[in-house]
Design an enzyme around this catalytic site. Structure first.
Site, short mmCIF file in Angstrom:
data_model
loop_
_atom_site.label_atom_id
_atom_site.label_comp_id
_atom_site.label_asym_id
_atom_site.label_seq_id
_atom_site.Cartn_x
_atom_site.Cartn_y
_atom_site.Cartn_z
CB THR A 18 -11.97 5.90 37.05
OG1 THR A 18 -11.45 6.10 35.74
CG2 THR A 18 -12.80 7.10 37.48
N GLY A 19 -10.19 3.27 37.83
CA GLY A 19 -9.30 2.17 37.42
C GLY A 19 -7.93 2.35 38.03
CB ALA A 37 -2.74 14.33 45.90
CB VAL A 39 -5.04 9.44 45.81
CG1 VAL A 39 -5.46 8.99 44.40
CG2 VAL A 39 -3.86 10.39 45.70
CE1 TYR A 186 -9.04 1.16 24.34
CE2 TYR A 186 -7.57 1.62 22.50
CZ TYR A 186 -7.85 1.65 23.85
OH TYR A 186 -6.92 2.19 24.71
CB SER A 189 -14.67 3.69 23.61
OG SER A 189 -13.33 3.28 23.70
CE LYS A 190 -9.38 4.47 25.41
NZ LYS A 190 -9.60 4.90 26.79
N GLY A 219 0.43 6.48 24.87
CA GLY A 219 1.35 5.71 24.02
C GLY A 219 1.23 4.23 24.36
N1 LIG Z 1 -1.76 0.46 27.79
C1 LIG Z 1 -1.81 1.08 26.62
O1 LIG Z 1 -1.01 0.77 25.73
C2 LIG Z 1 -2.81 2.18 26.39
C3 LIG Z 1 -2.70 2.93 25.22
C4 LIG Z 1 -3.62 3.96 24.99
C5 LIG Z 1 -4.62 4.20 25.93
N2 LIG Z 1 -4.70 3.44 27.06
C6 LIG Z 1 -5.77 3.74 28.02
O2 LIG Z 1 -5.20 3.95 29.30
C7 LIG Z 1 -6.17 3.62 30.31
C8 LIG Z 1 -5.56 2.68 31.34
O3 LIG Z 1 -5.27 1.46 30.68
P1 LIG Z 1 -4.20 0.39 31.19
O4 LIG Z 1 -3.33 0.10 30.05
O5 LIG Z 1 -3.61 0.80 32.48
O6 LIG Z 1 -5.17 -0.86 31.37
P2 LIG Z 1 -5.29 -1.98 32.52
O7 LIG Z 1 -3.97 -2.33 33.07
O8 LIG Z 1 -6.11 -3.05 31.89
O9 LIG Z 1 -6.13 -1.24 33.65
C9 LIG Z 1 -7.45 -0.87 33.41
C10 LIG Z 1 -8.07 -0.42 34.71
O10 LIG Z 1 -9.45 -0.06 34.43
C11 LIG Z 1 -10.26 -0.76 35.37
N3 LIG Z 1 -11.59 -1.01 34.84
C12 LIG Z 1 -11.93 -1.62 33.68
N4 LIG Z 1 -13.26 -1.72 33.58
C13 LIG Z 1 -13.77 -1.15 34.71
C14 LIG Z 1 -15.08 -0.98 35.21
N5 LIG Z 1 -16.16 -1.40 34.54
N6 LIG Z 1 -15.24 -0.36 36.41
C15 LIG Z 1 -14.18 0.08 37.11
N7 LIG Z 1 -12.89 -0.08 36.70
C16 LIG Z 1 -12.71 -0.70 35.51
C17 LIG Z 1 -9.52 -2.04 35.65
O11 LIG Z 1 -10.01 -2.64 36.84
P3 LIG Z 1 -10.00 -4.24 37.06
O12 LIG Z 1 -8.66 -4.58 37.65
O13 LIG Z 1 -11.12 -4.46 38.01
O14 LIG Z 1 -10.22 -4.89 35.73
C18 LIG Z 1 -8.10 -1.53 35.77
O15 LIG Z 1 -7.90 -0.94 37.03
C19 LIG Z 1 -7.36 3.03 29.55
O16 LIG Z 1 -8.33 4.03 29.36
C20 LIG Z 1 -6.76 2.62 28.23
O17 LIG Z 1 -7.72 2.57 27.20
C21 LIG Z 1 -3.81 2.43 27.30
#
Ligand SMILES: NC(=O)c1ccc[n+]([C@@H]2O[C@H](COP(=O)([O-])OP(=O)(O)OC[C@H]3O[C@@H](n4cnc5c(N)ncnc54)[C@H](OP(=O)(O)O)[C@@H]3O)[C@@H](O)[C@H]2O)c1
Length: 308
Positions: A18-19, A37, A39, A186, A189-190, A219
């Site tokens: 997802t995402g 895979a 995907v 946040y 949710s986590k 991280g």
């Molecule tokens: N980056 C960090 O430092 C960090 C640290 C700890 C945890 N995380 C976690 O890692 C995961 C990935 O984060 P990221 O850093 O890669 O963030 P990102 O670059 O902002 O990517 C988030 C992804 O989630 C999608 N998304 C958000 N809301 C959505 C919705 N309602 N329906 C479908 N898709 C949705 C976005 O799609 P759109 O392009 O359409 O917006 C995007 O593809 C998240 O769960 C985040 O909380 C990240």
């Protein structure tokens, strides 16, 4: 284990991320596909999904088009999540890897129910995941991206009633958009992602289903989402100090694919990983099994109210 995600050959395996169109999710899709895979890239925007798929295919021309598919999925709409799961279940007879990666740290307060959204996706896809788990030689994983920021979850929120799923993160209505409230939401949710993973694993074990559920903290990763929680002027510095998205994807790729996890299930089941092979205890709250059961109960209650 260093930075090695130990990704084996994934030919014949089916995954949903997802995402998957941006950030860590995009790098995860790319690695899963380049390791063989099939995907599904779950994304809400067709253009962003197609752009992501085209860029992977043009860089890796040996990957056939049928191995990378956009699954329309908007996690903010429960009915859409159900439709997406139904669509995928009609297309595929198996699902080996589900990565609940999408996530936001939104400034505006709508709901903290991101954990709730992953729950809908998992519940709807469980029949397909379980069917896969019952096949010979299966190795099914459900990976949910959490964060050590779970510690910022509001102390007072014990996921006791459905109202706790839409906790604004502060008791002051004038402060919903403050940094502290954003981090609290946040965090909640986590924390929900972690508790969900632990309770999901407990239930799978109780039913004797051969699926491993894991949670991951990638991280600090220099994605739009990861940098978005800081003031914009810091971006150049953040890019230098945070992990690149391809490195940031390694912990979840390890959870989803590494043979070590399948070989030592009791070490990994229901655990939080912060790096390949590296488990982390998480907060006391995240290990509270009563809280996990309570979250599951209120989530089911909330799902009933939206007709799921
Ligand atoms: N980056 C960090 O430092 C960090 C640290 C700890 C945890 N995380 C976690 O890692 C995961 C990935 O984060 P990221 O850093 O890669 O963030 P990102 O670059 O902002 O990517 C988030 C992804 O989630 C999608 N998304 C958000 N809301 C959505 C919705 N309602 N329906 C479908 N898709 C949705 C976005 O799609 P759109 O392009 O359409 O917006 C995007 O593809 C998240 O769960 C985040 O909380 C990240």
């Amino acid at each position: 284990m260093g930075n090695d995600a130990s990704i084996p050959d994934l030919a014949g395996r089916v995954a949903l991320v997802t995402g998957g169109n941006a950030g860590i999710g995009f790098q995860t899709v790319k690695q899963l596909a380049t390791h063989g895979a099939k995907v599904y890239l779950g994304a809400r925007s067709e253009s962003r999904a197609k752009q992501a798929i085209d860029s992977i295919l043009s860089e890796n021309q040996w990957i056939t088009k049928d191995r990378l598919t956009w699954l329309p999925l908007d996690l903010s709409k429960p009915s859409n999540i159900v439709e997406a799961a139904q669509l995928l279940s009609s297309w595929e007879k198996r699902l080996d890897i589900l990565i609940n990666n999408a996530g936001v740290a939104a400034d505006d307060f709508t709901t903290t129910a991101e954990g709730f959204e992953s729950t809908i996706a998992v519940k709807q896809l469980l029949p397909l995941l379980k069917a896969t788990a019952s096949t010979t030689g299966s190795d099914v994983r459900i990976v949910t991206i959490s964060s050590l920021a779970e510690r910022f979850a509001p102390k007072y929120n014990n996921f006791a009633t459905t109202k706790d799923l839409s906790d604004p993160g502060t008791t002051d209505p004038n402060n919903y958009t403050s940094r502290k409230a954003v981090f609290s939401r946040y965090g909640a949710s986590k924390l929900a992602n972690l508790l969900f993973t632990r309770e999901l694993q407990r239930r799978l074990d109780e039913e004797d289903v051969k699926i491993i559920a894991l949670a991951v903290d990638p991280g600090p990763v220099a994605t739009d989402g990861g940098m978005g929680v800081f003031p914009g002027f810091l971006k150049p510095v953040l890019k230098m100090v945070m992990k690149s998205p391809d490195k940031g994807a390694l912990p979840q790729l390890y959870c989803a694919t590494a043979k070590e996890v399948a070989n030592e299930p009791e070490r990994y089941k229901g655990q939080l990983l912060t790096a390949p092979g590296k488990t982390n205890m998480g907060s006391d709250k995240s290990r509270n099994s009563e809280l996990a059961r309570s979250l599951w109960r209120i989530t089911e209650e909330a799902l009933r109210t939206v007709g799921i």
